[in-house]
Design a protein around this motif. Structure first.
Motif, short mmCIF file in Angstrom:
data_model
loop_
_atom_site.label_atom_id
_atom_site.label_comp_id
_atom_site.label_asym_id
_atom_site.label_seq_id
_atom_site.Cartn_x
_atom_site.Cartn_y
_atom_site.Cartn_z
N TYR A 286 0.84 -1.20 0.00
CA TYR A 286 0.00 0.00 0.00
C TYR A 286 0.88 1.24 0.00
CZ TYR A 286 -4.66 -1.97 0.55
OH TYR A 286 -5.85 -2.62 0.31
N PHE A 287 0.38 2.29 -0.65
CA PHE A 287 1.00 3.59 -0.48
C PHE A 287 0.81 4.00 0.99
CE2 PHE A 287 -0.20 3.81 -5.04
CZ PHE A 287 1.08 3.95 -5.56
N ALA A 288 1.70 4.87 1.45
CA ALA A 288 1.65 5.21 2.88
C ALA A 288 1.92 6.69 3.09
CB ALA A 288 2.66 4.38 3.65
N ASN A 289 1.49 7.17 4.23
CA ASN A 289 1.82 8.51 4.69
C ASN A 289 2.47 8.35 6.06
OD1 ASN A 289 2.06 11.23 4.51
ND2 ASN A 289 -0.11 11.70 4.58
N ASP A 290 3.20 9.37 6.52
CA ASP A 290 3.86 9.23 7.82
C ASP A 290 4.17 10.59 8.42
OD1 ASP A 290 6.91 10.01 7.43
OD2 ASP A 290 6.34 8.86 5.67
N TYR A 291 4.38 10.58 9.70
CA TYR A 291 4.94 11.72 10.41
C TYR A 291 5.52 11.23 11.72
CZ TYR A 291 -0.03 11.70 11.93
OH TYR A 291 -1.29 11.34 12.35
N ASP A 292 6.42 12.05 12.29
CA ASP A 292 7.06 11.69 13.56
C ASP A 292 6.11 12.02 14.71
OD1 ASP A 292 9.43 10.82 12.40
OD2 ASP A 292 10.27 12.84 12.35
N VAL A 293 6.03 11.09 15.64
CA VAL A 293 5.12 11.24 16.77
C VAL A 293 5.93 11.32 18.07
CG1 VAL A 293 3.24 10.19 18.07
CG2 VAL A 293 3.28 10.01 15.57
N PHE A 294 5.63 12.34 18.86
CA PHE A 294 6.28 12.51 20.16
C PHE A 294 5.24 12.30 21.26
CE2 PHE A 294 8.75 14.78 17.09
CZ PHE A 294 10.07 14.64 17.49
N GLU A 296 4.41 11.77 25.47
CA GLU A 296 4.90 12.20 26.78
C GLU A 296 5.72 11.11 27.47
OE1 GLU A 296 5.06 15.11 29.93
OE2 GLU A 296 4.31 15.26 27.87
N ASP A 297 5.28 9.86 27.36
CA ASP A 297 5.94 8.79 28.11
C ASP A 297 6.93 7.99 27.28
OD1 ASP A 297 4.44 9.42 30.38
OD2 ASP A 297 2.76 8.17 29.71
N SER A 298 7.13 8.37 26.00
CA SER A 298 8.05 7.61 25.15
C SER A 298 9.48 8.05 25.39
CB SER A 298 7.70 7.80 23.68
OG SER A 298 7.91 9.14 23.29
N GLN A 299 10.43 7.16 25.09
CA GLN A 299 11.83 7.47 25.27
C GLN A 299 12.51 7.89 23.96
OE1 GLN A 299 13.89 4.41 27.45
NE2 GLN A 299 12.32 4.29 29.03
N LYS A 300 11.76 7.82 22.88
CA LYS A 300 12.26 8.30 21.59
C LYS A 300 11.07 8.63 20.70
CE LYS A 300 12.64 3.84 19.20
NZ LYS A 300 11.70 4.14 18.11
N ALA A 301 11.34 9.44 19.68
CA ALA A 301 10.27 9.75 18.73
C ALA A 301 10.00 8.54 17.85
CB ALA A 301 10.68 10.94 17.86
N ASP A 302 8.75 8.26 17.60
CA ASP A 302 8.37 7.16 16.71
C ASP A 302 7.85 7.73 15.41
OD1 ASP A 302 8.91 4.95 18.45
OD2 ASP A 302 7.13 5.52 19.61
N LYS A 303 8.13 7.02 14.32
CA LYS A 303 7.56 7.41 13.03
C LYS A 303 6.29 6.61 12.83
CE LYS A 303 10.12 8.68 9.63
NZ LYS A 303 9.60 10.06 9.45
N GLU A 304 5.19 7.31 12.77
CA GLU A 304 3.90 6.66 12.55
C GLU A 304 3.65 6.58 11.05
OE1 GLU A 304 -0.73 6.96 14.08
OE2 GLU A 304 0.86 8.06 15.09
N VAL A 305 3.60 5.37 10.52
CA VAL A 305 3.41 5.15 9.09
C VAL A 305 2.08 4.42 8.90
CG1 VAL A 305 4.43 4.26 6.96
CG2 VAL A 305 5.91 4.87 8.89
N PHE A 306 1.23 4.94 8.04
CA PHE A 306 -0.10 4.36 7.88
C PHE A 306 -0.49 4.28 6.41
CE2 PHE A 306 -0.04 8.72 9.37
CZ PHE A 306 -0.72 9.42 8.37
N ALA A 307 -1.30 3.27 6.10
CA ALA A 307 -1.69 2.99 4.72
C ALA A 307 -2.67 4.03 4.21
CB ALA A 307 -2.31 1.60 4.64
N VAL A 308 -2.62 4.25 2.91
CA VAL A 308 -3.54 5.17 2.23
C VAL A 308 -4.67 4.34 1.64
CG1 VAL A 308 -3.75 6.73 0.26
CG2 VAL A 308 -1.76 6.88 1.76
N ARG A 309 -5.94 4.65 2.01
CA ARG A 309 -7.07 3.84 1.56
C ARG A 309 -8.36 4.63 1.71
NH1 ARG A 309 -9.22 0.98 6.25
NH2 ARG A 309 -8.37 2.05 8.07
#
Length: 845
Positions: A286-294, A296-309
């Motif tokens: 699938y094609f995807a979109n993403d952005y970095d997610v910060f 409060e309780d995380s120890q690093k930034a996560d990249k949230e990648v999600f399908a386009v549909r």
């Protein structure tokens, strides 16, 4: 001198002062209003808002919708509801009409952005462009401030509030009236050409006096703005060939010095309730979109990648329960594609059928009547082809041989909002060439310069289905064809049931492997097992899943189960070293498939003159078909070459068995080089059909053969491939190595040295190429670098130059021996020349 200048300056100042004083002392006639001295004027204050009815008076022509639009005189006043403040709106700008010759067409997208209206500090409304790069789900936590501080959205407009609309009690402001005329009849990038477009089209200064708003229409969830904009063009340089360069110089600009475009901008409110995101999975295409997610309780930034549909949901709870029990239900809002009325009538049913073909795939996900094609309704003023509420297959009068399937989606969630498929008229020419060159040996209907409407219609249907697949979110699955064993491509029953690839999203055009004696009739791709599975993955509705993580867990189990069936695998279109993932290839063994393909090309070539014949016409069609045939041959060489230095990459997760990366077995790599030695480096004289060449080319094919061999040799001995061979052979001595590759090539390319036979011109060219490439490899400079595994590798610092030197030394000795006993004059010259080249290259500089 200084004193004189100072005195002169003083006199000038005195004269100026007396002149100003004299002007101020002029007499004023009776009744004439005197102006206050300039220094006494008060600065203009910001205009205060007026009463609503003073601004939106009885002359206003009003349209109600997402934004209430009031036309007052030549001004367009937007009434921004208070409920719309802060809401995100997608703006999609498309060409409505374009100048000819620029490779751009009415209906194509120019740009898209998300904007929002925001209250200013002093009776004004700001318009911001919203870009999704980083985000946080913890809106009420301190980290939100850090995210906002690092993601300021640019202000693209600042508009005075001309009037406030009050509520029924006359107390609260429920709307803000602003004049947005200048936003649309100007060159504001959001609603116009971007800087890159201007550079490509060579347009420059915006011409305000020849630009205007045509219409603005407002609907419940969108507002449509149609504009006309004129630009000057970059002056052409003096040239000996003043003919306009299509795609570079717009002919209208050359003639008039200006060009005019018509645009349509759709402003569409993004869904009030965002769709639940579906986590992207590399195992499904699938094609995807993403952005970095910060968080409060995380120890690093996560990249949230999600399908386009698209968003498919049950109409109600009752339907959701039915679907859960296994019944097919209709979605609340089906996916509808309209056909451009400009589409030739005879092709409309085939394109519509290509859209409707996806219905079966959606049934696998629990939906019926989820997708359909419709003809554009005539005489409906409420509908526009550029309106972002409607998905349309746009038909372009262009000689481009292509079609494409984009989509517009919500950047917050990946929800597809609409799509405008691009369809160029000359796609039919490309389809004819593909089908004739790949299948004419087995399908008599392909043996014509012009196909009958039924055959062309079916070809169009196939392309329409492929492009619609992209607009559903599906990427190319270049690994699908590898799931079919080569011999099954010749089996009529298997082909009737399964087709030659498990996905219509593959670039596996037509079955070129089937032989005339096989009786295979099903030569087209169709929506296959993978496509149905991929739609099930993307569009299944999980009634009981509480959140995205719950869905992800369910989908993971589905995917692991699907991976037990090779036909359901996805193969990325971006892998440079996995031979299973290739364009235009068929079957699970490129050597066997290409050998069958070449047998068919040998049958087709002698017939091209007859099949392209048209009385009164020159040989342009024959030339085009011959080039298509040699291009097909080149593809086969490329398919085989990718096995050399190949590494299989199979997406895996921690809860799956097996490794993600595996080296292509040495036996397969040996087979690939043996194939190239036999089919390409042993001169393919069958390509040099003089009956054909004498009608289309002044030469007899010597340089043409050399060109194909050169391209393949360059690819085989490319730095990145050799580095992969070094890496993989160092892991296991059983793996194919750089030394083996060069030795195998040398034995094939210089086979005459063992038999002491004359070397013809084709082989002399090839042997010179090989020696030159080994010399180039041996002499690698520090600047010769390649990349592998994300690392920058200097070729001079590897074993590759050493191996090349050793190979050249061995070859030099063989050449000397062969030259001494050769009785053919040109062969002797050639062999001694190669010895001299090698010795000269090895001399210290």
């Amino acid at each position: 001198m200084i004193k004189k200048l100072t005195l002169l300056s003083c006199l000038l100042l005195l004269f100026s002062a007396s002149d100003v004083t004299a002007q101020r002392k002029k007499k004023v006639k009776k009744g004439q209003v005197t102006e206050a001295p300039a220094e006494a004027k008060k600065p203009d204050n910001k205009k205060e808002p007026k009463p609503y009815k003073k601004v939106i008076d009885t002359t206003a022509v009003t349209q109600n919708g997402l934004i209430d639009v009031h036309k007052v005189g030549d001004k367009y006043l937007f009434e921004i509801a208070d409920s719309l403040i802060g809401k995100e709106i997608m703006t999609i700008t498309r060409y409505s009409k374009t100048p000819a010759g620029g490779g751009i067409f009415g209906g194509e997208e120019v740009n898209r952005q998300v904007i929002k209206f925001e209250k200013g500090l002093n009776h004004n409304i700001l318009v911001r462009s919203v870009t999704y790069v980083i985000a946080t789900p913890d809106e009420d936590k301190p980290i939100t401030k850090a995210v906002k501080n690092s993601s300021a959205d640019p202000i693209i407009g600042n508009y005075d509030v001309l009037a406030y609309k009050k509520d029924a009690n006359g107390k609260e402001n429920v709307g803000y009236v602003i004049d947005m005329t200048a936003a649309f009849d100007s060159d504001l990038q959001t609603f116009s050409l971007g800087s890159i477009d201007k550079q490509m089209l060579k347009v420059q200064a915006f011409q305000k006096d020849r630009s205007f708003i045509q219409t603005i229409k407002s609907f419940p969830i969108n507002t449509e703005i149609r504009t006309v904009k004129t630009y000057t063009t970059v002056p052409r340089q003096i040239s000996l060939t003043p003919t306009p360069r299509i795609g570079t110089d717009l002919p209208a600009g050359v003639d008039a010095g200006v060009v005019t475009f018509e645009f349509n901008t759709s402003m569409i409110l993004l869904p009030q309730k965002p769709m639940r995101k579906r986590a992207f999975d590399k195992r499904v295409g699938y094609f995807a979109n993403d952005y970095d997610v910060f968080e409060e309780d995380s120890q690093k930034a996560d990249k949230e990648v999600f399908a386009v549909r698209w968003r498919l949901e049950p109409k109600n709870e009752e339907d959701a329960e039915k679907q859960k029990r296994g019944e097919l239900i209709e979605p609340k809002k089906p996916i509808v594609y309209y056909l451009d009325p400009a589409t030739p009538d005879k092709w409309k049913p085939y394109i519509k059928q290509g859209i409707d073909d996806w219905q079966e795939a959606f049934e696998f996900a629990g939906w019926k009547n989820a997708i359909r094609g419709e003809y554009w309704p005539e005489n409906n003023p409420e509908m526009s082809l550029e309106d972002a509420r409607f998905s349309v297959l746009r038909y372009f009068a262009a000689d481009i041989q292509n079609a494409y399937g984009p989509n517009v989606h919500d950047p917050r969630t990946g929800e597809i909002l609409e799509s405008h498929i691009g369809w160029y008229h000359n796609i039919m020419s490309l389809l004819r060439d593909w089908y004739l060159i790949q299948t004419a040996a087995v399908d008599p209907a392909a043996r014509n310069i012009k196909f009958d409407d039924k055959l062309m219609g079916e070809l169009i249907r196939f392309v329409a289905a492929h492009e619609v697949g992209h607009t559903l979110g599906l990427r190319h699955n270049m690994g699908a064809s590898f799931a079919t064993p080569v011999e099954m491509l010749r089996d009529p029953e298997f082909q009737k049931k399964n087709g030659h690839t498990s996905s219509i999203m593959d670039y596996a055009r037509f079955n070129y492997v089937a032989q005339p004696e096989d009786g295979v009739k099903d030569l087209f791709p169709k929506i296959g097992d993978y496509d149905k599975w991929a739609i099930k993955w993307g569009y299944s509705y999980f009634k009981d899943a509480k959140d995205e993580d719950s869905e992800k867990a369910l989908l993971n189990e589905m995917t692991k189960d699907a991976y037990k069936n090779r036909r359901l695998w996805f193969g990325t279109e971006t892998n440079p070293y996995d031979p299973r993932y290739q364009t235009e290839d068929l079957g699970d063994n490129a050597m066997k498939a290409s050998e069958y393909g070449i047998k068919n090309l040998k049958r087709i070539l002698p017939n091209l003159i007859v099949w392209s014949k048209e009385n009164g016409e020159d040989y342009d069609e024959l030339n085009g078909l011959y080039n298509s045939l040699t291009g097909q041959f080149r593809r086969y060489m490329g398919h085989v070459t990718k096995n050399v230095g190949g590494i299989y990459e199979t997406p895996k997760t921690y809860d799956m068995e097996g490794n993600k990366y595996e080296v292509v077995p040495s036996t397969i790599q040996n087979e690939a080089v043996a194939f190239l030695n036999d089919q390409l480096f042993k001169t393919p004289m069958w390509l040099l059909d003089q009956n054909v060449l004498s009608k289309i080319k002044p030469e007899n094919g010597v340089e043409a053969i050399k060109s194909i061999q050169d391209g393949t040799l360059s690819s085989l001995l490319a730095g990145d491939r050799l580095v992969r061979l070094l890496e993989t052979s160092s892991q296991n001595k059983a793996n194919y190595s750089v030394d083996e590759l060069m030795s195998d090539l040398r034995r094939g390319i210089f086979s005459e040295l063992r038999s002491n036979t004359a070397v013809d011109i084709y082989r002399r060219n090839l042997q010179k190429l090989f020696v030159s490439k080994l010399i180039e490899t041996m002499s690698s400079e520090k600047t010769n670098v390649t990349f592998f595994g994300g690392r920058r590798i200097v070729l001079a610092d590897t074993d590759i130059p050493s191996i090349a030197r050793g190979q050249l030394n061995e070859l030099k000795n063989q050449l000397k021996t062969a030259a001494a006993v050769s009785t053919d004059r040109l062969t002797k010259f050639h062999l001694n020349d190669l010895v001299a080249r090698i010795e000269n290259a090895m001399k210290p500089k």
